[in-house]
Design an enzyme around this catalytic site. Structure first.
Site, PDB file in Angstrom:
ATOM      1  N   ASP A 152       1.103  -0.062  -5.082  1.00  0.00           N
ATOM      2  CA  ASP A 152      -0.168   0.060  -5.802  1.00  0.00           C
ATOM      3  C   ASP A 152      -0.395   1.463  -6.351  1.00  0.00           C
ATOM      4  O   ASP A 152      -0.936   1.639  -7.437  1.00  0.00           O
ATOM      5  CB  ASP A 152      -1.342  -0.382  -4.924  1.00  0.00           C
ATOM      6  CG  ASP A 152      -1.482   0.434  -3.642  1.00  0.00           C
ATOM      7  OD1 ASP A 152      -0.566   1.211  -3.309  1.00  0.00           O
ATOM      8  OD2 ASP A 152      -2.514   0.278  -2.952  1.00  0.00           O
ATOM      9  N   HIS A 153       0.032   2.477  -5.597  1.00  0.00           N
ATOM     10  CA  HIS A 153      -0.143   3.865  -6.030  1.00  0.00           C
ATOM     11  C   HIS A 153       0.628   4.764  -5.086  1.00  0.00           C
ATOM     12  O   HIS A 153       1.172   4.318  -4.075  1.00  0.00           O
ATOM     13  CB  HIS A 153      -1.626   4.262  -6.061  1.00  0.00           C
ATOM     14  CG  HIS A 153      -2.354   3.998  -4.775  1.00  0.00           C
ATOM     15  ND1 HIS A 153      -2.096   4.689  -3.604  1.00  0.00           N
ATOM     16  CD2 HIS A 153      -3.328   3.102  -4.461  1.00  0.00           C
ATOM     17  CE1 HIS A 153      -2.869   4.249  -2.636  1.00  0.00           C
ATOM     18  NE2 HIS A 153      -3.629   3.275  -3.131  1.00  0.00           N
ATOM     19  N   HIS A 200      -1.487   2.611   4.719  1.00  0.00           N
ATOM     20  CA  HIS A 200      -2.577   3.397   4.122  1.00  0.00           C
ATOM     21  C   HIS A 200      -2.620   4.768   4.789  1.00  0.00           C
ATOM     22  O   HIS A 200      -2.316   4.911   5.971  1.00  0.00           O
ATOM     23  CB  HIS A 200      -3.899   2.657   4.341  1.00  0.00           C
ATOM     24  CG  HIS A 200      -5.042   3.172   3.534  1.00  0.00           C
ATOM     25  ND1 HIS A 200      -5.709   4.338   3.840  1.00  0.00           N
ATOM     26  CD2 HIS A 200      -5.652   2.678   2.428  1.00  0.00           C
ATOM     27  CE1 HIS A 200      -6.677   4.530   2.964  1.00  0.00           C
ATOM     28  NE2 HIS A 200      -6.665   3.545   2.092  1.00  0.00           N
ATOM     29  N   THR A 248      -6.626   1.150  -5.465  1.00  0.00           N
ATOM     30  CA  THR A 248      -5.984  -0.152  -5.253  1.00  0.00           C
ATOM     31  C   THR A 248      -6.619  -1.242  -6.107  1.00  0.00           C
ATOM     32  O   THR A 248      -5.922  -2.121  -6.623  1.00  0.00           O
ATOM     33  CB  THR A 248      -6.055  -0.541  -3.763  1.00  0.00           C
ATOM     34  OG1 THR A 248      -5.333   0.431  -2.996  1.00  0.00           O
ATOM     35  CG2 THR A 248      -5.429  -1.903  -3.525  1.00  0.00           C
ATOM     36  N   GLU A 273       0.825  -1.202   0.000  1.00  0.00           N
ATOM     37  CA  GLU A 273       0.000   0.000   0.000  1.00  0.00           C
ATOM     38  C   GLU A 273       0.864   1.259   0.000  1.00  0.00           C
ATOM     39  O   GLU A 273       1.736   1.447   0.855  1.00  0.00           O
ATOM     40  CB  GLU A 273      -0.913  -0.006   1.230  1.00  0.00           C
ATOM     41  CG  GLU A 273      -1.705   1.256   1.453  1.00  0.00           C
ATOM     42  CD  GLU A 273      -2.797   1.464   0.421  1.00  0.00           C
ATOM     43  OE1 GLU A 273      -3.048   2.631   0.072  1.00  0.00           O
ATOM     44  OE2 GLU A 273      -3.391   0.460  -0.024  1.00  0.00           O
TER      45      GLU A 273
END
Length: 625
Positions: free
Chosen positions: A459-460, A399, A283, A241
């Site tokens: 993921d980003h 996160h 995600t 994450e």
């Protein structure tokens, strides 16, 4: 009494509501678009927002002034939600985003970092309403001045209809720019209309043409560099994450941010120039790009439109080769519609919050350590049964807002980083790295490591939007030794560890998330059975990426430059990708690359349409057009 009757007039109630609404829309446009533009506000935004209460006053014979207050509060809440969304994601939300209350966590967790005192202006008029209710509006209004209100309603309907029809004639290239010029509500209507259009014409290209559009010469798959060298190995994909590429091999205060991943690089092939390509699905879009090598829808989460057709995914291709395929994520399957996504991708089993123990909570979810420890037990049983294993493991502790407990902080940060957004991010990434390291140790202890291929990717991005204050950007500049740029934000790590096959190998071919699947397939000796948009990053040096949603419409990136189209706040921009310095635009190059990027997107959309339930779409081949 005469004065009281005048103040209790329906027309006056609407006039007061109109004035307050104009002020709010002006503040909204300033906060979201960087300018007010009173002409657009009065002619485009205001009529649509004012239409509903005026129509109610026309239709109803008696109405409580409370209607005006309730509508006013609704508009205030809506506008504030849009402002906060734009500050975090740096684009206005779509109609779909606004109805996803269960998926608002990404924004709501960081509200304390997103709001400003100016936001309270949206609700300041409650005091005005309260005074009027106490003094004059304490009984239902009798509908007088109905003719005047009816005329106002007719004008509002006519203006709203005209502006919507005008907007429908134009394509949405950038959501925020379109909303600025055509109106936010009109933008939602246009998007919904385009979403459900049954006349979309999309064009397929051949594999040879696709390679040429990217600047390469097509090579048959079985002739690619190192095809099949990892055939029949167990496959573990660890999607971390918010992990950005700058964290790899980065140190602060003499401490590595990712010591375990850095150690893993010794047995790895490390692609250090992979660009983020997710859309509104975040995600879940990253999962789609990894397993399908097709672009996402962009403005809407792709997973919400799946029609249930079995997908030509990496998972299903592994199933055909007798792998037992599983995915692990410590959240509900309903989140991002994974209950539909995972069966379509073909996973034999999806482990979620239903199975993963709700223990050792960090933020809203079980810790990454809890997820990995649970997965270890399942993997032991699967391998003991003699199966080849594919496990897709997704972390969540890092996160936003990146807050971990004191006992989980492995870094001794310089004082200026402590309790900052940037400092919290670094601590959460360091924790995620520790959890991954423990999982790698498990694979080694069980004798699984040498028989496996382990993929690690982000993921980003995590550090973006309004939570990144001036101080945070200064801290990042101090850490990196240069200004924190879009390149630093959007580059994600793509690491492939395969003991005995790779040794500290770095590959700087430029790629995107859509290229992960073809690269993995090449190493595992899997020849594609259906078209993909991505390519094997080991084979091809050139690339052309289009990015939807998080960059303005018309933007593209190559290995040597980045072009950003115009958006609501900035004109078009052109950067040298290595230095991220502004350079003089080459109009001829931009036009050609934009045309090629659009062809790639249309090709992907044509392939994607086979798996989505959104109206009949006709895909045409290039030869037929």
């Amino acid at each position: 009494m005469k004065k009281t009757r005048k103040l209790n007039s329906p027309l006056l109630v609407l006039v007061i509501l109109s004035v307050l609404l104009l002020i709010k829309l002006g503040v909204f446009r300033y906060l979201v678009y960087g300018e007010v533009s009173w002409l657009r506000l009065v002619a485009i935004d205001f009529p649509v927002f004012m239409l509903l209460p005026v129509l109610l006053f026309v239709v109803l014979r008696r109405v409580s002034p409370l209607v005006a207050l309730i509508y006013n509060l609704f508009v205030s809440a809506l506008l504030v939600s849009i402002v906060w969304y734009e500050r975090y994601f740096q684009t206005v939300p779509s109609y779909f985003d606004l109805q996803q209350g269960d998926q608002a966590g990404s924004v709501m967790e960081t509200v304390s970092l997103l709001y400003t005192p100016l936001d309270f202006l949206f609700f300041a008029d409650i005091l005005v309403y309260a005074a009027l209710f106490v003094l004059y509006w304490n009984r239902p209004l009798t509908m007088k001045n109905r003719k005047k209100i009816s005329v106002a309603a007719f004008v509002l309907v006519a203006v709203s209809a005209v502006t919507t029809v005008v907007a429908l004639q134009k394509p949405i290239l950038d959501m925020t720019l379109f909303a600025k010029e055509q109106g936010f509500i009109q933008t939602q209507l246009v998007q919904a209309a385009q979403q459900n259009s049954a006349s979309a014409q999309m064009h397929l290209v051949s594999d040879e043409e696709l390679a040429e559009l990217k600047g390469n010469e097509f090579v048959p798959y079985t002739e690619h560099d190192r095809f099949g060298i990892a055939k029949d190995r167990h496959l573990f994909v660890i999607q971390i994450e918010s992990l950005q590429n700058f964290a790899i091999n980065q140190s602060i205060n003499g401490q590595e941010l990712t010591p375990n991943l850095n150690e893993l690089l010794g047995d790895s092939l490390y692609f250090d120039r992979m660009f983020q390509q997710i859309g509104a699905g975040n995600t879940s879009d990253a999962e789609w790009l990894l397993h399908m090598s097709l672009m996402t829808k962009g403005l809407d989460p792709t997973v919400n439109y799946l029609n249930g057709t079995p997908l030509p995914s990496l998972v299903n291709m592994l199933n055909e080769r007798d792998y037992y395929t599983t995915t692990y994520h410590a959240d509900k399957l309903e989140y991002w519609n994974r209950a539909e996504l995972y069966p379509s991708l073909g996973f034999d089993y999806a482990y979620s919050s239903e199975e993963i123990p709700n223990e050792d909570l960090i933020g809203l979810w079980p810790s990454d350590r809890t997820m990995f420890q649970f997965a270890e037990g399942e993997i032991q049983e699967q391998i003991a049964s003699g199966k080849k294993v594919y496990a897709n493991l997704m972390t969540v502790t890092s996160h936003t807002p990146f807050e971990v407990r004191e006992q989980d902080k492995y870094l001794e940060l310089p004082e200026e980083y402590v309790d900052t957004y940037t400092g919290n991010y670094l601590q959460s990434i360091r924790y995620a790295d520790e959890a991954v390291g423990e999982f790698i140790d498990f694979l080694k202890a069980e004798g699984i490591y040498e028989e496996s291929m382990i993929v690690v990717n982000g993921d980003h991005s995590g550090l973006h939007g309004r939570p990144m204050t001036k101080t945070d950007n200064e801290l990042m500049a101090g850490l990196l030794g240069h200004t924190y740029s879009l390149k630093d934000r959007f580059l994600l790590p793509f690491i492939i560890a395969a003991p005995g096959l790779f040794e500290s190998e770095v590959n700087s071919n430029f790629g995107g998330q859509v290229d992960m699947m073809p690269t993995i397939m090449n190493l595992m000796g899997i020849e594609p059975q259906s078209p993909m948009v991505g390519h094997n990053m080991l084979q091809y040096e050139n690339n052309l990426l289009a990015v939807r949603y998080y960059l303005p419409g018309g933007s593209y990136i190559t290995g040597d430059h980045m072009y950003l189209g115009q958006n609501a706040r900035y004109p078009e921009r052109y950067y040298d990708f290595d230095t991220m310095e502004r350079i003089e635009p080459d109009k001829e190059t931009i036009e050609q690359k934009q045309e090629n990027a659009l062809k790639i997107l249309n090709h992907s959309d044509a392939l994607l349409s086979n798996f989505l339930d959104e109206g009949e779409e006709e895909a045409e081949t290039g030869e037929e057009s």
